[in-house]
Motif scaffolding. Structure first.
Motif, PDB file in Angstrom:
ATOM      1  N   ASP A 204      28.894  44.447  35.591  1.00  0.00           N
ATOM      2  CA  ASP A 204      27.521  44.845  35.922  1.00  0.00           C
ATOM      3  C   ASP A 204      26.798  43.720  36.659  1.00  0.00           C
ATOM      4  OD1 ASP A 204      27.920  47.293  34.699  1.00  0.00           O
ATOM      5  OD2 ASP A 204      26.952  46.711  32.816  1.00  0.00           O
ATOM      6  N   GLY A 205      27.068  42.489  36.241  1.00  0.00           N
ATOM      7  CA  GLY A 205      26.384  41.343  36.825  1.00  0.00           C
ATOM      8  C   GLY A 205      26.717  41.104  38.282  1.00  0.00           C
ATOM      9  N   VAL A 206      27.885  41.588  38.725  1.00  0.00           N
ATOM     10  CA  VAL A 206      28.263  41.425  40.138  1.00  0.00           C
ATOM     11  C   VAL A 206      28.232  42.754  40.883  1.00  0.00           C
ATOM     12  CG1 VAL A 206      29.617  39.318  39.802  1.00  0.00           C
ATOM     13  CG2 VAL A 206      30.733  41.546  39.503  1.00  0.00           C
ATOM     14  N   GLY A 207      27.662  43.770  40.228  1.00  0.00           N
ATOM     15  CA  GLY A 207      27.474  45.054  40.892  1.00  0.00           C
ATOM     16  C   GLY A 207      28.733  45.852  41.106  1.00  0.00           C
ATOM     17  N   LEU A 208      29.704  45.704  40.188  1.00  0.00           N
ATOM     18  CA  LEU A 208      30.974  46.411  40.309  1.00  0.00           C
ATOM     19  C   LEU A 208      31.250  47.225  39.056  1.00  0.00           C
ATOM     20  CD1 LEU A 208      33.222  43.502  41.673  1.00  0.00           C
ATOM     21  CD2 LEU A 208      32.179  45.320  43.036  1.00  0.00           C
ATOM     22  N   SER A 209      32.062  48.268  39.205  1.00  0.00           N
ATOM     23  CA  SER A 209      32.597  48.944  38.024  1.00  0.00           C
ATOM     24  C   SER A 209      33.715  48.083  37.456  1.00  0.00           C
ATOM     25  CB  SER A 209      33.144  50.327  38.407  1.00  0.00           C
ATOM     26  OG  SER A 209      34.311  50.180  39.211  1.00  0.00           O
ATOM     27  N   LEU A 210      34.172  48.425  36.262  1.00  0.00           N
ATOM     28  CA  LEU A 210      35.288  47.663  35.682  1.00  0.00           C
ATOM     29  C   LEU A 210      36.537  47.767  36.563  1.00  0.00           C
ATOM     30  CD1 LEU A 210      35.004  48.377  31.841  1.00  0.00           C
ATOM     31  CD2 LEU A 210      34.807  46.159  32.987  1.00  0.00           C
ATOM     32  N   SER A 211      36.809  48.946  37.099  1.00  0.00           N
ATOM     33  CA  SER A 211      37.981  49.113  37.973  1.00  0.00           C
ATOM     34  C   SER A 211      37.871  48.231  39.210  1.00  0.00           C
ATOM     35  CB  SER A 211      38.115  50.579  38.413  1.00  0.00           C
ATOM     36  OG  SER A 211      38.339  51.414  37.316  1.00  0.00           O
ATOM     37  N   GLN A 212      36.690  48.237  39.828  1.00  0.00           N
ATOM     38  CA  GLN A 212      36.493  47.424  41.028  1.00  0.00           C
ATOM     39  C   GLN A 212      36.614  45.944  40.711  1.00  0.00           C
ATOM     40  OE1 GLN A 212      32.647  48.931  41.997  1.00  0.00           O
ATOM     41  NE2 GLN A 212      33.435  50.848  42.839  1.00  0.00           N
ATOM     42  N   LEU A 213      36.108  45.535  39.555  1.00  0.00           N
ATOM     43  CA  LEU A 213      36.238  44.135  39.144  1.00  0.00           C
ATOM     44  C   LEU A 213      37.706  43.759  38.995  1.00  0.00           C
ATOM     45  CD1 LEU A 213      34.702  41.523  38.140  1.00  0.00           C
ATOM     46  CD2 LEU A 213      35.083  42.416  35.819  1.00  0.00           C
ATOM     47  N   ALA A 214      38.498  44.647  38.390  1.00  0.00           N
ATOM     48  CA  ALA A 214      39.917  44.372  38.163  1.00  0.00           C
ATOM     49  C   ALA A 214      40.673  44.240  39.485  1.00  0.00           C
ATOM     50  CB  ALA A 214      40.530  45.480  37.314  1.00  0.00           C
ATOM     51  N   ILE A 215      40.379  45.124  40.432  1.00  0.00           N
ATOM     52  CA  ILE A 215      41.050  45.064  41.732  1.00  0.00           C
ATOM     53  C   ILE A 215      40.611  43.820  42.501  1.00  0.00           C
ATOM     54  CG2 ILE A 215      41.354  46.220  43.948  1.00  0.00           C
ATOM     55  CD1 ILE A 215      40.864  48.891  42.358  1.00  0.00           C
ATOM     56  N   ALA A 216      39.315  43.551  42.479  1.00  0.00           N
ATOM     57  CA  ALA A 216      38.801  42.358  43.159  1.00  0.00           C
ATOM     58  C   ALA A 216      39.416  41.095  42.566  1.00  0.00           C
ATOM     59  CB  ALA A 216      37.281  42.304  43.063  1.00  0.00           C
ATOM     60  N   TRP A 217      39.648  41.107  41.255  1.00  0.00           N
ATOM     61  CA  TRP A 217      40.213  39.922  40.583  1.00  0.00           C
ATOM     62  C   TRP A 217      41.596  39.590  41.147  1.00  0.00           C
ATOM     63  CZ3 TRP A 217      44.552  38.613  37.902  1.00  0.00           C
ATOM     64  CH2 TRP A 217      44.518  37.389  37.209  1.00  0.00           C
ATOM     65  N   VAL A 218      42.486  40.589  41.292  1.00  0.00           N
ATOM     66  CA  VAL A 218      43.829  40.265  41.796  1.00  0.00           C
ATOM     67  C   VAL A 218      43.767  39.798  43.247  1.00  0.00           C
ATOM     68  CG1 VAL A 218      44.955  41.878  40.205  1.00  0.00           C
ATOM     69  CG2 VAL A 218      44.467  42.608  42.543  1.00  0.00           C
ATOM     70  N   LEU A 219      42.772  40.289  43.986  1.00  0.00           N
ATOM     71  CA  LEU A 219      42.656  39.909  45.394  1.00  0.00           C
ATOM     72  C   LEU A 219      42.122  38.490  45.577  1.00  0.00           C
ATOM     73  CD1 LEU A 219      41.345  43.270  46.891  1.00  0.00           C
ATOM     74  CD2 LEU A 219      43.621  42.262  47.204  1.00  0.00           C
ATOM     75  N   GLN A 220      41.680  37.849  44.501  1.00  0.00           N
ATOM     76  CA  GLN A 220      41.249  36.445  44.606  1.00  0.00           C
ATOM     77  C   GLN A 220      42.446  35.516  44.748  1.00  0.00           C
ATOM     78  OE1 GLN A 220      37.732  36.221  44.836  1.00  0.00           O
ATOM     79  NE2 GLN A 220      38.220  38.408  44.688  1.00  0.00           N
ATOM     80  N   ASN A 221      43.633  35.999  44.364  1.00  0.00           N
ATOM     81  CA  ASN A 221      44.851  35.188  44.484  1.00  0.00           C
ATOM     82  C   ASN A 221      45.283  35.186  45.951  1.00  0.00           C
ATOM     83  OD1 ASN A 221      47.577  34.258  44.504  1.00  0.00           O
ATOM     84  ND2 ASN A 221      47.790  34.819  42.340  1.00  0.00           N
ATOM     85  N   PRO A 222      45.301  34.044  46.617  1.00  0.00           N
ATOM     86  CA  PRO A 222      45.623  34.013  48.043  1.00  0.00           C
ATOM     87  C   PRO A 222      47.043  34.450  48.374  1.00  0.00           C
ATOM     88  CG  PRO A 222      45.459  31.781  47.155  1.00  0.00           C
ATOM     89  CD  PRO A 222      44.963  32.708  46.093  1.00  0.00           C
ATOM     90  N   ASN A 223      47.937  34.481  47.390  1.00  0.00           N
ATOM     91  CA  ASN A 223      49.299  34.933  47.645  1.00  0.00           C
ATOM     92  C   ASN A 223      49.424  36.459  47.588  1.00  0.00           C
ATOM     93  OD1 ASN A 223      52.526  34.934  46.160  1.00  0.00           O
ATOM     94  ND2 ASN A 223      52.119  34.217  48.230  1.00  0.00           N
ATOM     95  N   VAL A 224      48.357  37.134  47.161  1.00  0.00           N
ATOM     96  CA  VAL A 224      48.346  38.595  47.120  1.00  0.00           C
ATOM     97  C   VAL A 224      47.952  39.135  48.494  1.00  0.00           C
ATOM     98  CG1 VAL A 224      47.239  40.635  46.139  1.00  0.00           C
ATOM     99  CG2 VAL A 224      47.898  38.737  44.649  1.00  0.00           C
ATOM    100  N   SER A 225      48.848  39.894  49.095  1.00  0.00           N
ATOM    101  CA  SER A 225      48.571  40.500  50.395  1.00  0.00           C
ATOM    102  C   SER A 225      47.858  41.838  50.246  1.00  0.00           C
ATOM    103  CB  SER A 225      49.866  40.706  51.181  1.00  0.00           C
ATOM    104  OG  SER A 225      50.487  39.467  51.469  1.00  0.00           O
ATOM    105  N   SER A 226      48.207  42.581  49.194  1.00  0.00           N
ATOM    106  CA  SER A 226      47.599  43.890  48.984  1.00  0.00           C
ATOM    107  C   SER A 226      47.709  44.288  47.524  1.00  0.00           C
ATOM    108  CB  SER A 226      48.290  44.946  49.861  1.00  0.00           C
ATOM    109  OG  SER A 226      47.645  46.194  49.790  1.00  0.00           O
ATOM    110  N   ALA A 227      46.719  45.045  47.057  1.00  0.00           N
ATOM    111  CA  ALA A 227      46.728  45.597  45.710  1.00  0.00           C
ATOM    112  C   ALA A 227      46.926  47.098  45.805  1.00  0.00           C
ATOM    113  CB  ALA A 227      45.420  45.287  44.994  1.00  0.00           C
ATOM    114  N   ILE A 228      47.981  47.601  45.165  1.00  0.00           N
ATOM    115  CA  ILE A 228      48.276  49.030  45.215  1.00  0.00           C
ATOM    116  C   ILE A 228      47.422  49.767  44.195  1.00  0.00           C
ATOM    117  CG2 ILE A 228      50.054  50.792  44.942  1.00  0.00           C
ATOM    118  CD1 ILE A 228      52.131  48.629  45.549  1.00  0.00           C
TER     119      ILE A 228
END
Length: 337
Positions: A259-283
């Motif tokens: 809520d504090g960053v304006g995301l749903s829990l799902s969006q937070l989870a997807i955004a979290w994996v994308l913070q890893n620079p070795n991740v090219s894409s999240a399925i």
């Protein structure tokens, strides 16, 4: 939609991709599946992941039909080979030369395309010499049936040896597809460092931990009807490891952070994996088009270090980090052997 290079290759993929594991040809009716693919395209997703084993080849067929008429050059299509398909005969599985060549031909026919962008070894095959596997992949690339080669759930050592052979054969091994989420971080200790050194990018699956990180599963309550945890076709087996009261309680405690960053829990989870620079894409997968529309809102999100620290503090000891889990969760013999 933002785009990232796949490993150190020149191929760009949408940082959120669409996958049809456990949905197309199985949980979701074909027309609904096609509506989800349409929603993905409208949201800017260009990268689509599937496998011959999903719904025993039906998922590839549904995806091929859903993408028919879309400009092929504007898509990145990924599929995989390893698990048993067809009647499950002794050569309908694994990474032998025979199975790889027969499987790529079947996949191309079902997907209605002349080539796939990335052809992935769906697991490591301990019963086939790696040299045979990589030589067969080299044949597939040189025949123009795949542009790049990838793997799925390979250990750091397997990636290193596979990459060495790929270099000798002068074919591009550029990706690995592991499970990765806030709750499941087993690739961080060994697979990611090795991949960074080799120029291999991660195309991660289950970024919302089979739906657990949506927050829809409540501690002390039965799973919602129609959810993956109630799916007897395979979904329930995949999600059950996370359905403990401790895990579910801590997931609920992530909601104020989201809520504090304006995301749903799902969006937070997807955004979290994308913070890893070795991740090219999240399925991401979906059973309804609106899920696709919501998921893509995680694209381009930058989470501050303080937010990442808060997430770690909430999840604490429930995070699985053991690097040995990659090897432990891979088959030691071919299925059916």
């Amino acid at each position: 939609m933002d785009f990232r290079y796949l490993g150190n290759s020149g191929l760009k993929v949408s940082e959120i991709s669409y996958g049809n594991w456990l949905t197309h040809g199985s949980q979701v009716e074909n027309e609904q599946a096609k509506a989800c693919v349409k929603a993905a395209l409208e949201a800017g997703i260009t990268t689509f992941d599937t496998a011959d084993v999903y719904a025993n080849t039906k998922a590839e067929t549904v995806l091929g039909e859903a993408l028919e008429g879309v400009r092929r050059e504007s898509l990145e299509i990924l599929t995989k080979v390893y698990w048993p398909t067809g009647p499950g005969g002794p050569n309908d599985v694994g990474l032998s030369r025979k199975h790889i060549h027969e499987s790529i031909n079947g996949s191309l026919k079902r997907l209605k395309t002349d080539y796939v962008d990335v052809y992935q070894a769906h697991r490591f095959d301990p019963e086939t010499p790696l040299e045979e596997t990589m030589e067969a992949f080299a044949d597939v690339v040189r025949a123009g049936k795949a542009l790049y080669i990838g793997t799925s759930e390979w250990t750091a050592e397997q990636l290193q040896e596979g990459h060495r052979l790929a270099r000798e054969l002068r074919i591009p091994l550029v990706s690995n597809q592991p499970q990765y989420s806030m709750l499941w971080r087993v690739i961080e200790a060994e697979v990611v460092p090795a991949s960074e050194e080799l120029g291999i990018g991660q195309v991660v699956f289950s970024p919302i931990a089979q739906g657990v990180l949506t927050g829809k599963y409540m501690p002390g309550e039965q799973p919602p009807q129609g959810s993956r945890a109630t799916d007897e076709k395979g979904g329930a087996d995949m999600v059950k490891r996370f359905l403990t009261d401790d895990v579910l309680t801590r997931v609920q405690e992530l909601k104020p952070i989201a809520d504090g960053v304006g995301l749903s829990l799902s969006q937070l989870a997807i955004a979290w994996v994308l913070q890893n620079p070795n991740v090219s894409s999240a399925i991401t997968g979906a059973s309804r088009p609106e899920q696709v529309t919501e998921n893509v809102k995680a694209a381009g999100v930058k989470l501050e270090d303080g937010v990442l620290k808060q997430i770690d503090e909430v999840l604490g000891h429930i995070v699985v980090r053991d690097a040995a889990m990659t090897a432990r969760n891979s088959p030691q013999t071919r299925p059916g052997s």
